[in-house]
Design a protein around this motif. Structure first.
Motif, short mmCIF file in Angstrom:
data_model
loop_
_atom_site.label_atom_id
_atom_site.label_comp_id
_atom_site.label_asym_id
_atom_site.label_seq_id
_atom_site.Cartn_x
_atom_site.Cartn_y
_atom_site.Cartn_z
N TRP A 93 0.84 -1.20 0.00
CA TRP A 93 0.00 0.00 0.00
C TRP A 93 0.88 1.25 0.00
O TRP A 93 2.00 1.24 0.52
N TYR A 124 -3.52 5.44 -2.17
CA TYR A 124 -4.60 6.26 -1.62
C TYR A 124 -4.14 7.69 -1.38
O TYR A 124 -2.99 7.93 -0.96
N GLU A 163 -6.95 -2.21 -7.42
CA GLU A 163 -5.65 -2.87 -7.32
C GLU A 163 -5.00 -3.00 -8.69
O GLU A 163 -5.66 -3.35 -9.67
#
Length: 223
Positions: free
Chosen positions: A101, A132, A176
């Motif tokens: 991530w 993100y 993803e």
């Protein structure tokens, strides 16, 4: 009654004041990193780590690393709840055991800075499985823009509740990617000591099959 740009400038001034201050209690963007780590651990089981751009070599000049560094990175153990026999089987088949991530963190996103913030996240999260953009405050008109941008570029959006991280929420889920961009990982690892340590910890996980909480920015970490 500030304009959009003045509102952003005021928020960034708080963060800059903290960066140059000797006061140990962080405010501004600095205060959001541990809150994000707590949310990621409690909700997603993600081991996270802060990436400090000040630990980079900057050998490419003052603008050479522009939009290169994510603020926070993480690794998710996809087999945390698997039977040990299944874990061993996956390791023998060299199948995927983790999801990597990447996060770009902001205090405030409004229509004045929404595109700059988003494409900064696109740039410094392009190496990861999921990326993100995280902010404490997001204006309604900025969120409309983010919906269009997220649909086109796969970056997700989180709203972070600094007072109660458990109340944070994913406003737009990230899509993803098909695989890790190892060239970008190498660039970051070569340039930044924190990111190099992150890569070593991911490698250690694959070697041992487990992650030590004390190595990560997990709240109240213990061995």
């Amino acid at each position: 009654e500030q304009s959009d740009s003045a509102e952003v400038a005021a928020a960034e001034l708080v963060n800059h004041t903290v960066a140059v201050s000797t006061i140990p209690s962080a405010t501004g963007e600095q205060a959001l990193y541990p809150k994000l780590s707590a949310y990621l651990w409690d909700v997603f089981g993600v081991y996270s780590k802060r990436i400090d751009e000040k630990r980079s070599s900057n050998k490419n000049g003052p603008k050479g690393n522009h939009w290169l560094h994510p603020d926070v990175v993480g690794v998710e153990d996809l087999g945390a709840d698997w039977h040990q026999a299944v874990r061993d089987c996956v390791s023998q088949y060299f199948d995927k055991r983790t999801k990597l991530w990447s996060f770009e963190v902001k205090i405030l996103i409004n229509r004045s800075n929404v595109r700059e913030c988003f494409f900064q996240a696109v740039s410094n999260s392009s190496w990861a499985d999921v990326g993100y953009l995280v902010a404490e405050q997001i204006s309604d008109d900025a969120l409309k823009e983010l919906r269009m941008l997220s649909a086109a570029h796969a970056i997700g959006v989180m709203r972070l509740d600094k007072e109660d991280p458990a109340e944070s929420e994913v406003l737009l889920p990230a899509r993803e990617r098909s695989g890790i961009d190892w060239d970008s990982v190498n660039r970051l690892a070569t340039e930044n000591k924190d990111f190099l340590e992150y890569v070593k910890l991911v490698k250690q996980f694959y070697q041992t099959g487990e992650a030590r909480l004390a190595d990560w920015d997990v709240p109240q970490a213990t061995d």
